[in-house]
Design a protein around this motif. Structure first.
Motif, PDB file in Angstrom:
ATOM      1  N   VAL A 222       0.870  -1.198   0.000  1.00 52.25           N
ATOM      2  CA  VAL A 222       0.024   0.159   0.024  1.00 52.25           C
ATOM      3  C   VAL A 222       0.806   1.206  -0.040  1.00 52.25           C
ATOM      4  O   VAL A 222       1.836   1.379   0.642  1.00 52.25           O
ATOM      5  CB  VAL A 222      -0.928   0.113   1.193  1.00 52.25           C
ATOM      6  CG1 VAL A 222      -1.685   1.267   1.388  1.00 52.25           C
ATOM      7  CG2 VAL A 222      -1.951  -1.198   1.229  1.00 52.25           C
ATOM      8  N   ASP A 223       0.649   2.189  -0.747  1.00 56.84           N
ATOM      9  CA  ASP A 223       1.327   3.444  -0.886  1.00 56.84           C
ATOM     10  C   ASP A 223       0.597   4.491   0.038  1.00 56.84           C
ATOM     11  O   ASP A 223      -0.666   4.303  -0.035  1.00 56.84           O
ATOM     12  CB  ASP A 223       1.305   4.143  -2.268  1.00 56.84           C
ATOM     13  CG  ASP A 223       2.230   3.428  -3.147  1.00 56.84           C
ATOM     14  OD1 ASP A 223       3.356   2.832  -2.678  1.00 56.84           O
ATOM     15  OD2 ASP A 223       2.246   3.451  -4.471  1.00 56.84           O
ATOM     16  N   TYR A 224       1.117   5.188   0.752  1.00 54.10           N
ATOM     17  CA  TYR A 224       0.528   6.324   1.752  1.00 54.10           C
ATOM     18  C   TYR A 224       1.277   7.463   1.474  1.00 54.10           C
ATOM     19  O   TYR A 224       2.530   7.650   1.303  1.00 54.10           O
ATOM     20  CB  TYR A 224       0.453   5.684   3.137  1.00 54.10           C
ATOM     21  CG  TYR A 224       1.872   5.629   3.630  1.00 54.10           C
ATOM     22  CD1 TYR A 224       2.193   6.685   4.438  1.00 54.10           C
ATOM     23  CD2 TYR A 224       2.550   4.479   3.755  1.00 54.10           C
ATOM     24  CE1 TYR A 224       3.523   6.844   5.036  1.00 54.10           C
ATOM     25  CE2 TYR A 224       3.822   4.668   4.288  1.00 54.10           C
ATOM     26  CZ  TYR A 224       4.284   5.635   5.037  1.00 54.10           C
ATOM     27  OH  TYR A 224       5.796   5.814   5.380  1.00 54.10           O
ATOM     28  N   CYS A 225       0.439   8.554   1.745  1.00 58.44           N
ATOM     29  CA  CYS A 225       1.029  10.021   1.513  1.00 58.44           C
ATOM     30  C   CYS A 225       1.412  10.344   3.084  1.00 58.44           C
ATOM     31  O   CYS A 225       0.931  10.114   4.063  1.00 58.44           O
ATOM     32  CB  CYS A 225      -0.205  10.769   1.150  1.00 58.44           C
ATOM     33  SG  CYS A 225       0.295  12.321   1.111  1.00 58.44           S
ATOM     34  N   SER A 226       2.731  10.840   2.847  1.00 63.70           N
ATOM     35  CA  SER A 226       3.393  11.139   3.936  1.00 63.70           C
ATOM     36  C   SER A 226       2.619  12.424   4.954  1.00 63.70           C
ATOM     37  O   SER A 226       3.171  12.887   5.762  1.00 63.70           O
ATOM     38  CB  SER A 226       4.988  11.127   3.842  1.00 63.70           C
ATOM     39  OG  SER A 226       5.403  12.334   2.971  1.00 63.70           O
ATOM     40  N   ASN A 227       2.119  13.045   3.916  1.00 69.60           N
ATOM     41  CA  ASN A 227       1.155  14.337   4.219  1.00 69.60           C
ATOM     42  C   ASN A 227      -0.103  14.153   5.035  1.00 69.60           C
ATOM     43  O   ASN A 227      -0.193  14.589   5.963  1.00 69.60           O
ATOM     44  CB  ASN A 227       1.223  15.300   2.953  1.00 69.60           C
ATOM     45  CG  ASN A 227       0.709  16.636   3.501  1.00 69.60           C
ATOM     46  OD1 ASN A 227       1.179  17.199   4.402  1.00 69.60           O
ATOM     47  ND2 ASN A 227      -0.365  17.014   2.971  1.00 69.60           N
ATOM     48  N   CYS A 228      -1.035  13.461   4.030  1.00 68.53           N
ATOM     49  CA  CYS A 228      -2.294  13.334   4.696  1.00 68.53           C
ATOM     50  C   CYS A 228      -2.730  11.796   5.127  1.00 68.53           C
ATOM     51  O   CYS A 228      -3.849  11.643   5.429  1.00 68.53           O
ATOM     52  CB  CYS A 228      -3.162  13.749   3.553  1.00 68.53           C
ATOM     53  SG  CYS A 228      -3.529  12.829   2.017  1.00 68.53           S
ATOM     54  N   TYR A 229      -1.704  10.852   4.663  1.00 68.67           N
ATOM     55  CA  TYR A 229      -1.809   9.543   5.091  1.00 68.67           C
ATOM     56  C   TYR A 229      -2.929   8.771   4.297  1.00 68.67           C
ATOM     57  O   TYR A 229      -3.178   7.723   4.741  1.00 68.67           O
ATOM     58  CB  TYR A 229      -2.130   9.275   6.541  1.00 68.67           C
ATOM     59  CG  TYR A 229      -0.864   9.743   7.456  1.00 68.67           C
ATOM     60  CD1 TYR A 229       0.210   9.099   7.264  1.00 68.67           C
ATOM     61  CD2 TYR A 229      -0.949  11.112   7.965  1.00 68.67           C
ATOM     62  CE1 TYR A 229       1.405   9.430   8.027  1.00 68.67           C
ATOM     63  CE2 TYR A 229       0.284  11.487   8.722  1.00 68.67           C
ATOM     64  CZ  TYR A 229       1.417  10.668   8.624  1.00 68.67           C
ATOM     65  OH  TYR A 229       2.429  10.971   9.305  1.00 68.67           O
ATOM     66  N   ALA A 230      -3.430   9.307   3.028  1.00 68.15           N
ATOM     67  CA  ALA A 230      -4.372   8.728   2.322  1.00 68.15           C
ATOM     68  C   ALA A 230      -3.599   7.501   1.856  1.00 68.15           C
ATOM     69  O   ALA A 230      -2.234   7.537   1.468  1.00 68.15           O
ATOM     70  CB  ALA A 230      -4.890   9.768   0.993  1.00 68.15           C
TER      71      ALA A 230
ATOM     72  N   PRO B 176       5.200   9.226  -7.628  1.00 60.98           N
ATOM     73  CA  PRO B 176       4.121   9.000  -6.785  1.00 60.98           C
ATOM     74  C   PRO B 176       3.334  10.249  -6.566  1.00 60.98           C
ATOM     75  O   PRO B 176       4.176  11.395  -6.287  1.00 60.98           O
ATOM     76  CB  PRO B 176       4.105   8.303  -5.519  1.00 60.98           C
ATOM     77  CG  PRO B 176       5.620   8.544  -5.132  1.00 60.98           C
ATOM     78  CD  PRO B 176       6.402   8.520  -6.461  1.00 60.98           C
ATOM     79  N   LEU B 177       2.152  10.218  -6.802  1.00 54.03           N
ATOM     80  CA  LEU B 177       1.497  11.547  -6.367  1.00 54.03           C
ATOM     81  C   LEU B 177       0.132  11.257  -5.622  1.00 54.03           C
ATOM     82  O   LEU B 177      -0.783  10.471  -6.101  1.00 54.03           O
ATOM     83  CB  LEU B 177       1.208  12.266  -7.737  1.00 54.03           C
ATOM     84  CG  LEU B 177       0.259  13.839  -7.694  1.00 54.03           C
ATOM     85  CD1 LEU B 177       1.466  14.745  -6.858  1.00 54.03           C
ATOM     86  CD2 LEU B 177       0.053  14.156  -9.007  1.00 54.03           C
ATOM     87  N   CYS B 178      -0.100  12.072  -4.731  1.00 52.81           N
ATOM     88  CA  CYS B 178      -1.270  11.551  -3.609  1.00 52.81           C
ATOM     89  C   CYS B 178      -2.517  12.198  -4.442  1.00 52.81           C
ATOM     90  O   CYS B 178      -2.438  13.269  -4.683  1.00 52.81           O
ATOM     91  CB  CYS B 178      -1.169  12.242  -2.333  1.00 52.81           C
ATOM     92  SG  CYS B 178      -2.513  12.134  -1.259  1.00 52.81           S
ATOM     93  N   ALA B 179      -3.415  11.156  -4.521  1.00 47.20           N
ATOM     94  CA  ALA B 179      -4.639  11.651  -5.569  1.00 47.20           C
ATOM     95  C   ALA B 179      -5.536  12.578  -4.460  1.00 47.20           C
ATOM     96  O   ALA B 179      -6.542  13.359  -5.110  1.00 47.20           O
ATOM     97  CB  ALA B 179      -5.448  10.412  -5.804  1.00 47.20           C
ATOM     98  N   LEU B 180      -5.310  12.640  -3.041  1.00 54.64           N
ATOM     99  CA  LEU B 180      -6.277  13.338  -2.350  1.00 54.64           C
ATOM    100  C   LEU B 180      -5.682  14.874  -2.243  1.00 54.64           C
ATOM    101  O   LEU B 180      -6.408  15.580  -2.323  1.00 54.64           O
ATOM    102  CB  LEU B 180      -6.267  12.820  -0.920  1.00 54.64           C
ATOM    103  CG  LEU B 180      -7.082  13.498   0.020  1.00 54.64           C
ATOM    104  CD1 LEU B 180      -8.493  13.246  -0.515  1.00 54.64           C
ATOM    105  CD2 LEU B 180      -7.106  12.471   1.266  1.00 54.64           C
ATOM    106  N   CYS B 181      -4.345  14.931  -1.851  1.00 54.38           N
ATOM    107  CA  CYS B 181      -3.850  16.148  -1.741  1.00 54.38           C
ATOM    108  C   CYS B 181      -2.584  16.640  -2.467  1.00 54.38           C
ATOM    109  O   CYS B 181      -2.170  17.977  -2.489  1.00 54.38           O
ATOM    110  CB  CYS B 181      -3.085  16.245  -0.090  1.00 54.38           C
ATOM    111  SG  CYS B 181      -1.486  15.411   0.137  1.00 54.38           S
TER     112      CYS B 181
ATOM    113  N   MET C 295       5.631   9.801  -1.220  1.00 60.28           N
ATOM    114  CA  MET C 295       4.870   8.709  -0.783  1.00 60.28           C
ATOM    115  C   MET C 295       5.659   7.752  -0.093  1.00 60.28           C
ATOM    116  O   MET C 295       6.858   7.592  -0.257  1.00 60.28           O
ATOM    117  CB  MET C 295       4.305   8.039  -1.877  1.00 60.28           C
ATOM    118  CG  MET C 295       3.256   9.066  -2.676  1.00 60.28           C
ATOM    119  SD  MET C 295       1.786   9.494  -1.722  1.00 60.28           S
ATOM    120  CE  MET C 295       0.911   8.135  -2.347  1.00 60.28           C
ATOM    121  N   GLY C 296       5.224   6.894   0.776  1.00 59.76           N
ATOM    122  CA  GLY C 296       5.922   5.691   1.460  1.00 59.76           C
ATOM    123  C   GLY C 296       4.990   4.351   0.910  1.00 59.76           C
ATOM    124  O   GLY C 296       3.973   4.318   0.380  1.00 59.76           O
ATOM    125  N   THR C 297       5.619   3.149   1.052  1.00 59.52           N
ATOM    126  CA  THR C 297       5.139   1.714   0.825  1.00 59.52           C
ATOM    127  C   THR C 297       4.992   0.992   2.013  1.00 59.52           C
ATOM    128  O   THR C 297       6.231   0.831   2.578  1.00 59.52           O
ATOM    129  CB  THR C 297       5.629   1.314  -0.366  1.00 59.52           C
ATOM    130  OG1 THR C 297       5.385   2.109  -1.505  1.00 59.52           O
ATOM    131  CG2 THR C 297       4.776  -0.079  -0.739  1.00 59.52           C
TER     132      THR C 297
END
Length: 115
Positions: free
Chosen positions: A5-13, A24-29, A34-36
């Motif tokens: 799972v990739d997660y955004c280090s900013n919003c944790y989506a 990687p680019l967070c779809a939410l923010c 990103m982290g995996t």
């Protein structure tokens, strides 16, 4: 095949991942860091939910959560099969809420949410 799972280090989506990506680019923010994590986190989350559902810890600390935190935590517990614990946690949380907060207890002792 999804391996983590990739997660955004900013919003944790989180989003499914088939491995590290180059940009990687967070779809939410839109954040680019990103982290995996591997699927082992799912087993750990289930173990955490089940472990917390057995003790008094959640009920003793429920009033210390903000309404938003309480909602997120209750959703987490329900997602991992602890629906009764989630409802009781929110009810315990509501006992400590002030007038006008998101949660409340009616005259019959039932939890309600103000929107």
């Amino acid at each position: 095949m999804i391996t983590g799972v990739d997660y955004c280090s900013n919003c944790y989506a989180i989003t499914p991942s088939d491995g590290p990506t180059t940009a990687p680019l967070c779809a939410l923010c839109g954040h680019t860091e990103m982290g995996t994590v591997t699927r082992d986190w799912i087993a750990s989350a289930i173990q955490l939910a089940k472990g917390l559902s057995d003790g008094y810890c959640l009920y003793d600390t429920a009033t210390s959560f903000t309404c938003g935190e309480a909602e997120m935590f209750a959703e987490f517990m329900a997602d991992f099969g602890c629906k009764g614990v989630a409802e009781t946690f929110l009810k315990e949380h509501a006992e400590g809420d002030d007038e006008g907060d998101t949660h409340g207890i009616d005259e019959e002792g039932n939890l309600f949410r103000r929107d």
